[in-house]
Design a protein around this motif. Structure first.
Motif, short mmCIF file in Angstrom:
data_model
loop_
_atom_site.label_atom_id
_atom_site.label_comp_id
_atom_site.label_asym_id
_atom_site.label_seq_id
_atom_site.Cartn_x
_atom_site.Cartn_y
_atom_site.Cartn_z
N LEU A 63 -1.00 -0.49 8.83
CA LEU A 63 -0.10 0.19 9.52
C LEU A 63 0.24 1.46 8.69
O LEU A 63 0.18 1.27 7.32
CB LEU A 63 1.31 -0.49 9.71
CG LEU A 63 1.20 -1.66 10.77
CD1 LEU A 63 2.59 -2.29 10.89
CD2 LEU A 63 0.54 -1.37 11.87
N LEU A 64 0.23 2.49 9.25
CA LEU A 64 0.54 3.97 8.25
C LEU A 64 1.95 3.87 7.99
O LEU A 64 2.85 3.81 8.91
CB LEU A 64 0.30 5.01 9.39
CG LEU A 64 0.67 6.46 8.54
CD1 LEU A 64 -0.02 6.81 7.44
CD2 LEU A 64 0.41 7.59 9.58
N SER A 65 2.48 3.87 6.77
CA SER A 65 3.96 3.90 6.35
C SER A 65 4.36 5.54 6.17
O SER A 65 5.28 5.92 6.28
CB SER A 65 4.01 3.11 4.95
OG SER A 65 3.80 1.92 5.31
N SER A 66 3.27 6.25 5.36
CA SER A 66 3.63 7.64 5.08
C SER A 66 2.28 8.49 4.69
O SER A 66 1.42 7.78 4.43
CB SER A 66 4.71 7.55 4.20
OG SER A 66 4.17 7.15 2.80
N ILE A 67 2.50 9.57 4.93
CA ILE A 67 1.33 10.79 4.41
C ILE A 67 2.27 11.64 3.87
O ILE A 67 3.05 12.38 4.21
CB ILE A 67 0.69 11.33 5.58
CG1 ILE A 67 -0.07 10.16 6.40
CG2 ILE A 67 -0.36 12.31 5.11
CD1 ILE A 67 -0.50 10.78 7.78
N GLU A 68 1.74 11.96 2.49
CA GLU A 68 2.38 13.04 1.67
C GLU A 68 1.09 14.20 1.45
O GLU A 68 0.08 13.68 0.97
CB GLU A 68 2.72 12.45 0.35
CG GLU A 68 3.37 13.64 -0.53
CD GLU A 68 3.67 13.16 -2.00
OE1 GLU A 68 3.84 13.95 -3.09
OE2 GLU A 68 3.74 11.92 -2.07
N VAL A 69 1.54 15.35 1.85
CA VAL A 69 0.52 16.45 1.70
C VAL A 69 0.79 17.31 0.49
O VAL A 69 1.72 17.45 0.13
CB VAL A 69 0.81 17.33 2.83
CG1 VAL A 69 -0.27 18.66 2.59
CG2 VAL A 69 0.59 16.93 4.22
N LYS B 254 -0.10 5.97 2.51
CA LYS B 254 0.46 4.76 2.07
C LYS B 254 0.38 3.92 3.33
O LYS B 254 0.82 4.26 4.40
CB LYS B 254 1.94 4.73 1.82
CG LYS B 254 2.68 3.56 1.54
CD LYS B 254 4.20 3.54 1.15
CE LYS B 254 4.30 4.33 -0.14
NZ LYS B 254 5.93 4.36 -0.27
N PHE B 255 -0.19 2.89 3.27
CA PHE B 255 -0.41 1.86 4.35
C PHE B 255 0.15 0.41 3.85
O PHE B 255 0.61 0.18 2.78
CB PHE B 255 -2.04 1.42 4.37
CG PHE B 255 -2.81 2.60 4.93
CD1 PHE B 255 -2.93 2.96 6.24
CD2 PHE B 255 -3.94 3.25 4.11
CE1 PHE B 255 -3.73 4.12 6.51
CE2 PHE B 255 -4.67 4.05 4.37
CZ PHE B 255 -4.58 4.48 5.79
N SER B 256 0.70 -0.23 4.94
CA SER B 256 1.47 -1.42 4.86
C SER B 256 0.93 -2.41 5.81
O SER B 256 0.23 -2.29 6.82
CB SER B 256 2.80 -0.98 5.18
OG SER B 256 3.04 -0.92 6.24
N SER B 257 1.45 -3.68 5.52
CA SER B 257 1.14 -4.82 6.38
C SER B 257 2.03 -5.86 6.27
O SER B 257 3.04 -6.02 5.29
CB SER B 257 -0.26 -5.33 5.99
OG SER B 257 -0.43 -6.66 6.65
N ASP B 258 2.48 -6.88 7.33
CA ASP B 258 3.39 -7.73 7.14
C ASP B 258 3.09 -9.03 6.13
O ASP B 258 3.91 -9.70 6.00
CB ASP B 258 3.57 -8.31 8.67
CG ASP B 258 4.34 -7.38 9.50
OD1 ASP B 258 4.93 -6.42 9.04
OD2 ASP B 258 4.13 -7.37 10.89
N THR B 259 1.68 -8.63 5.82
CA THR B 259 1.23 -10.01 5.36
C THR B 259 0.40 -9.40 4.00
O THR B 259 0.24 -8.03 4.04
CB THR B 259 0.21 -10.86 5.84
OG1 THR B 259 -0.77 -9.97 6.38
CG2 THR B 259 0.94 -11.58 7.10
N ALA B 260 -0.06 -10.03 3.18
CA ALA B 260 -0.67 -9.77 1.86
C ALA B 260 -2.04 -8.88 2.28
O ALA B 260 -2.68 -9.33 3.37
CB ALA B 260 -1.19 -10.70 1.12
N ILE B 261 -2.46 -7.66 1.72
CA ILE B 261 -3.38 -7.00 2.22
C ILE B 261 -4.75 -7.18 1.38
O ILE B 261 -4.79 -7.21 0.17
CB ILE B 261 -3.20 -5.53 1.94
CG1 ILE B 261 -1.95 -4.88 2.84
CG2 ILE B 261 -4.29 -4.60 2.29
CD1 ILE B 261 -1.37 -3.68 2.64
#
Length: 221
Positions: A106-112, A6-13
């Motif tokens: 930015l990296l928010s999470s990684i699920e294996v 899951k990736f994130s950003s402070d603005t629209a991607i």
């Protein structure tokens, strides 16, 4: 093994429509200093990994040719080689951000996600494509000019050619042919709008989304 990132950003991607090139480039950038970057199997050096389209609600702009997501996007990677994915995780955890085109994420999470056991893949099984499946042959016309022919799920050869591809990769990975080589794929109520045409490094590639019924040897499914 599979990774749901899951990736994130402070603005629209904003992600370019030709996202395949950018996501693959990001993968290879993460592995650029590692020998695994060039690791493949078989004489054709197959890279046995695949990844989904960007996952999430988006708006498409024809004028900008971009997909706009609301500050978050998910991405699924699957690979035969667990070491490949372990390196991705390790390098992502040590990276401040990744770039998709000009967009910083930015990296928010990684699920294996563990690979499901073979007993789950009972034949037949129905699946939904997370990225377009591309089946093609290289042909030559009367003048010897090379042409790429893309198969559609409306054609019988779609299943035949995909089976041939799977058997080649099985042989490259295990250095043997399967004891049971049964494999069939059939589109479930195929629609023309399943067809997706993308540009990759200046080349037009045709693939198909949709739902499919798979039957045969669970090892090949």
């Amino acid at each position: 093994m599979r990774l749901l990132i899951k990736f994130s950003s402070d603005t629209a991607i904003k992600i370019p429509v030709g996202y395949n090139y950018y996501f693959q480039s990001m993968l290879y950038d993460l592995l650029s200093d590692d020998v695994i970057h060039d690791k493949g199997v078989g004489a054709r050096n197959y890279k046995l990994f695949t990844f989904s389209r960007p996952i999430g609600a988006y708006k498409y702009s024809k004028t900008e040719k971009v997909l706009t997501y609301e500050k978050e996007v998910k991405w699924l990677i699957s690979a035969v080689d667990n070491e490949f994915l372990e390196k991705i995780v390790s390098n992502l955890m040590n990276t401040d951000f990744v770039k998709i085109g000009e967009q910083k994420l930015l990296l928010s999470s990684i699920e294996v996600m563990k690979t499901p056991p073979l007993k789950i893949f009972k034949s037949p099984i129905q699946i939904k494509m997370l990225s377009p499946v591309t089946i093609y042959s290289t042909l030559y016309d009367g003048e010897g000019k090379r042409k790429t022919y893309y198969y559609s799920p409306f054609e019988r050869d779609f299943s035949t050619k995909l089976k041939e591809n799977i058997l080649r990769k099985f042989n490259a990975l295990y250095n043997k042919t399967p004891d049971d080589d049964r494999f069939e794929i059939e589109a479930v109520k195929p629609k023309k709008e399943w067809e997706k045409i993308v540009e990759y490094k200046g080349t037009i590639i045709k693939g198909w989304m949709g739902r499919y019924r798979l039957a045969g040897n669970p090892e090949l499914i």
